[in-house]
Design a protein around this motif. Structure first.
Motif, short mmCIF file in Angstrom:
data_model
loop_
_atom_site.label_atom_id
_atom_site.label_comp_id
_atom_site.label_asym_id
_atom_site.label_seq_id
_atom_site.Cartn_x
_atom_site.Cartn_y
_atom_site.Cartn_z
N ASP A 49 0.82 -1.21 0.00
CA ASP A 49 0.00 0.00 0.00
C ASP A 49 0.85 1.26 0.00
O ASP A 49 0.44 2.29 -0.53
CB ASP A 49 -0.94 0.00 1.20
CG ASP A 49 -1.94 1.15 1.15
OD1 ASP A 49 -2.70 1.24 0.16
OD2 ASP A 49 -1.93 1.99 2.07
N ASP A 53 0.43 4.64 -2.33
CA ASP A 53 0.41 5.99 -1.76
C ASP A 53 1.49 6.87 -2.38
O ASP A 53 1.25 8.04 -2.71
CB ASP A 53 0.61 5.92 -0.24
CG ASP A 53 -0.57 5.28 0.48
OD1 ASP A 53 -1.63 5.11 -0.15
OD2 ASP A 53 -0.41 4.93 1.67
N ARG A 92 -7.62 5.62 -2.23
CA ARG A 92 -8.61 5.08 -1.30
C ARG A 92 -8.95 3.62 -1.62
O ARG A 92 -9.18 2.81 -0.71
CB ARG A 92 -9.89 5.94 -1.34
CG ARG A 92 -9.73 7.31 -0.72
CD ARG A 92 -9.35 7.22 0.74
NE ARG A 92 -10.39 6.58 1.55
CZ ARG A 92 -10.17 5.86 2.65
NH1 ARG A 92 -8.93 5.65 3.06
NH2 ARG A 92 -11.17 5.34 3.31
N ASP A 95 -6.42 1.63 -0.06
CA ASP A 95 -6.68 1.53 1.39
C ASP A 95 -7.72 0.46 1.69
O ASP A 95 -7.59 -0.28 2.67
CB ASP A 95 -7.17 2.87 1.93
CG ASP A 95 -6.08 3.92 1.99
OD1 ASP A 95 -4.89 3.55 1.90
OD2 ASP A 95 -6.42 5.11 2.11
N GLU A 98 -6.14 -2.82 1.50
CA GLU A 98 -5.31 -3.01 2.69
C GLU A 98 -6.17 -3.40 3.89
O GLU A 98 -5.80 -4.28 4.68
CB GLU A 98 -4.53 -1.74 3.00
CG GLU A 98 -3.61 -1.89 4.20
CD GLU A 98 -2.93 -0.59 4.60
OE1 GLU A 98 -1.91 -0.65 5.30
OE2 GLU A 98 -3.44 0.49 4.22
N HIS A 99 -7.31 -2.76 4.06
CA HIS A 99 -8.19 -3.07 5.19
C HIS A 99 -8.67 -4.53 5.13
O HIS A 99 -8.77 -5.21 6.16
CB HIS A 99 -9.39 -2.13 5.20
CG HIS A 99 -9.04 -0.71 5.48
ND1 HIS A 99 -7.90 -0.32 6.14
CD2 HIS A 99 -9.72 0.45 5.19
CE1 HIS A 99 -7.87 1.00 6.24
NE2 HIS A 99 -8.95 1.49 5.68
#
Length: 217
Positions: A49, A53, A92, A95, A98-99
């Motif tokens: 991630d 970013d 996003r 993200d 990743e979550h």
């Protein structure tokens, strides 16, 4: 000067495609980690991630520099501004992947959701991966037909997301409190991933046609 400007705009598009490719790889790995209890793959998603970013931040810097130096107008201005917004949505999406991976890592060696919900999450993950791959092609080609496919796929994810809520709120649900929380969070992450893709698809449709696609009711 104009030739240099066009090269810079082409680089913006290329970088969007590169970030979208990273996101597609991330959601593919995240959903496999989630469904297969693969902690090594989950940790790879979490680590990767940072690459998404960083790539998004570099693109934003390029776009801002173009705005400052070239002062684009009309469609050129829309391209650069849209790139900034698309970059944010891609970040996003990374993200969300990743979550999903984090849930898998936290619950290792157990699976995140009870057996009754696993087929739903396998299907939801497959649709998200398909959406991500279509998004790469959309950003590469600006083919509005692909944008419509992404919107239709998002409807599938929404339906699956609602089915998860129906299950965990139903009278026959036997899961523990932690199962309810995990299933709800995981479903939300999958659903939001697709939502961000639709947001990007609408922006690309606008750039390609000049017509803004209204939000769904």
């Amino acid at each position: 000067m104009r030739e240099v400007f066009q090269q810079e705009l082409a680089e913006v598009q290329e970088r969007l495609v590169e970030i979208a490719t990273l996101v597609a790889e991330s959601i593919d790995n995240a959903t496999r980690a989630f469904n297969e209890v693969n902690v090594a793959l989950a940790e790879q998603v979490i680590e990767d991630d940072d690459r998404i970013d960083a790539a998004a931040a570099e693109l934003d810097e390029l776009a801002i520099n173009i705005l400052a130096r070239q002062q684009p107008v009309a469609r050129d201005l829309r391209i650069v501004v849209s790139a900034l917004r698309i970059s944010a949505s891609l970040e996003r999406m990374g993200d969300m992947a990743e979550h999903i991976a984090q849930l898998s890592r936290y619950r290792f060696p157990d699976k995140v959701v009870p057996k009754s919900l696993r087929p739903t999450f396998v299907e939801m993950g497959a649709v998200d991966v398909s959406i991500a791959r279509k998004l790469v092609e959309l950003l590469r080609t600006e083919d509005t037909a692909i944008a419509e496919e992404i919107r239709n796929d998002d409807d599938k994810v929404d339906a699956l997301h609602l089915s998860v809520f129906d299950k965990v709120l139903g009278e026959t649900w036997k899961g523990e409190a932690i199962d309810t929380v995990d299933a709800t969070l995981a479903s939300r992450y999958h659903e939001r991933f697709a939502d961000h893709a639709v947001s990007i698809a609408k922006k690309v449709q606008y750039l390609a046609t000049g017509d803004w696609v209204p939000a769904d009711d």
